[in-house]
Design a protein around this motif. Structure first.
Motif, PDB file in Angstrom:
ATOM      1  N   PHE A  13      46.222  39.997 -18.721  1.00 53.13           N
ATOM      2  CA  PHE A  13      46.279  38.721 -17.671  1.00 53.13           C
ATOM      3  C   PHE A  13      47.590  38.997 -17.750  1.00 53.13           C
ATOM      4  N   ASN A  14      48.304  40.038 -16.807  1.00 48.41           N
ATOM      5  CA  ASN A  14      50.087  40.485 -16.735  1.00 48.41           C
ATOM      6  C   ASN A  14      49.873  39.045 -15.474  1.00 48.41           C
ATOM      7  N   LEU A  15      51.394  38.606 -15.389  1.00 46.14           N
ATOM      8  CA  LEU A  15      51.956  37.961 -13.690  1.00 46.14           C
ATOM      9  C   LEU A  15      52.334  39.018 -13.776  1.00 46.14           C
ATOM     10  N   ARG A  16      52.951  38.777 -12.458  1.00 51.18           N
ATOM     11  CA  ARG A  16      53.298  39.843 -11.269  1.00 51.18           C
ATOM     12  C   ARG A  16      54.518  38.736 -10.372  1.00 51.18           C
ATOM     13  N   LYS A  17      55.231  38.785  -9.998  1.00 50.11           N
ATOM     14  CA  LYS A  17      56.025  38.891  -9.071  1.00 50.11           C
ATOM     15  C   LYS A  17      56.765  39.770  -8.238  1.00 50.11           C
ATOM     16  N   PRO A  18      56.530  39.961  -6.664  1.00 46.15           N
ATOM     17  CA  PRO A  18      56.808  41.104  -6.028  1.00 46.15           C
ATOM     18  C   PRO A  18      58.704  41.312  -5.918  1.00 46.15           C
ATOM     19  N   SER A  19      59.473  40.048  -6.030  1.00 46.58           N
ATOM     20  CA  SER A  19      60.667  39.378  -5.342  1.00 46.58           C
ATOM     21  C   SER A  19      61.250  38.290  -6.473  1.00 46.58           C
ATOM     22  N   VAL A  20      61.966  38.754  -7.419  1.00 44.38           N
ATOM     23  CA  VAL A  20      62.036  37.603  -8.244  1.00 44.38           C
ATOM     24  C   VAL A  20      63.863  36.451  -7.986  1.00 44.38           C
ATOM     25  N   PHE A  66      54.189  33.554  -7.605  1.00 46.10           N
ATOM     26  CA  PHE A  66      53.430  35.050  -8.579  1.00 46.10           C
ATOM     27  C   PHE A  66      51.837  35.218  -8.429  1.00 46.10           C
ATOM     28  N   GLU A  67      51.933  35.837  -9.019  1.00 45.89           N
ATOM     29  CA  GLU A  67      50.412  36.194  -8.925  1.00 45.89           C
ATOM     30  C   GLU A  67      49.439  36.716  -9.978  1.00 45.89           C
ATOM     31  N   ALA A  68      48.372  36.821 -10.909  1.00 48.21           N
ATOM     32  CA  ALA A  68      48.371  37.341 -11.847  1.00 48.21           C
ATOM     33  C   ALA A  68      46.671  38.418 -11.812  1.00 48.21           C
ATOM     34  N   GLU A  69      46.910  39.741 -12.601  1.00 42.40           N
ATOM     35  CA  GLU A  69      45.528  40.176 -12.380  1.00 42.40           C
ATOM     36  C   GLU A  69      44.624  39.955 -13.712  1.00 42.40           C
ATOM     37  N   PHE A  70      43.611  39.615 -13.870  1.00 41.41           N
ATOM     38  CA  PHE A  70      42.061  40.177 -14.751  1.00 41.41           C
ATOM     39  C   PHE A  70      41.673  41.025 -15.048  1.00 41.41           C
ATOM     40  N   LYS A  71      41.311  41.966 -16.406  1.00 45.34           N
ATOM     41  CA  LYS A  71      41.217  43.059 -15.860  1.00 45.34           C
ATOM     42  C   LYS A  71      40.263  43.395 -17.497  1.00 45.34           C
TER      43      LYS A  71
END
Lengths: 111, 114
Positions: free
Chosen positions: B74-81, B63-68
């Motif tokens: 602060f959305n959480l992302r994952k390229p392949s679940v 997982f990764e997240a980006e602070f804007k």
């Protein structure tokens, strides 16, 4: 590893009983927290403590009290349990502003 | 007072698809930001956190997240679940005042379709 333990995983009590939920952490954390978790409502903070004998009300303190006589132990007390206090109770601890470490939870049913 | 909004109560994705879970916060300054995961019958586990510095943070389990800051997000992302990612996800903020009191969002439940 940080360990946060809670005294019971499941508890069944009668309306009007006094209920004690105990939480112990083994990593010398200053902060300890009590939350209740209900479906669709997320985690709601009941009380937290930032030092021994220090406590602050969270978002839903009504009907609850807490005690922190030793740094590692934080107790949640339901003075007179009611059916609307049936819930999952989660304890957590943290170093000041850092991440919280959670216990496994106590599922309390009040009949 | 700080607050956290997770707009999506429930998200369903297919295994192998990408994932983004949204989190918006309200606070006067930059708070400390966290994502936790709760698998069924388990306690919460930290996925990642942001305090300062690089606005893209990496966490456990891919997982990764980006602070804007401009979007207070602060959305959480994952390229392949993966199927094992099915769980409830919570975003949390801690103000840098108030002795570390935290506020959690209501959570997003992730279902993974085979």
């Amino acid at each position: 590893d940080v360990k946060v333990t809670q005294s019971s995983r499941y508890l069944v009590k009668r309306t009007g009983e006094k209920v004690f939920l105990e939480c112990v952490q083994d990593m010398d954390h200053e902060n300890m927290f009590w939350y209740r978790q209900d479906p669709g409502l997320g985690l709601r903070l009941i009380y937290f403590s930032y030092d021994v004998k220090m406590k602050e009300k969270g978002d839903i303190p009504e009907g609850y009290s807490v005690s922190r006589e030793k740094k590692e132990r934080f107790s949640l007390i339901l003075e007179s349990a009611s059916t609307n206090q049936t819930s999952m109770y989660l304890c957590a601890s943290s170093l000041l502003y850092n991440e919280q470490f959670f216990g496994p939870g106590t599922r309390l049913t009040v009949l | 007072a700080q607050s956290v909004t997770q707009p999506d109560i429930h998200i369903t994705v297919s295994e192998g698809a990408s994932l983004e879970l949204r989190c918006n916060y309200s606070y006067g300054a930059t708070p400390y930001l966290f994502w936790y995961v709760q698998s069924p019958g388990q306690g919460l586990q930290l996925l990642l956190k942001y305090f300062s510095g690089d606005t893209l943070v990496q966490g456990i389990k891919g997982f990764e997240a980006e602070f804007k800051r401009s979007q207070s997000s602060f959305n959480l992302r994952k390229p392949s679940v993966h199927w094992s990612d099915a769980a409830e996800y919570f975003c949390a903020v801690v103000a840098n005042t108030n002795a570390g009191k935290s506020t959690f969002g209501d959570g997003t439940t992730l279902t993974v379709k085979p």
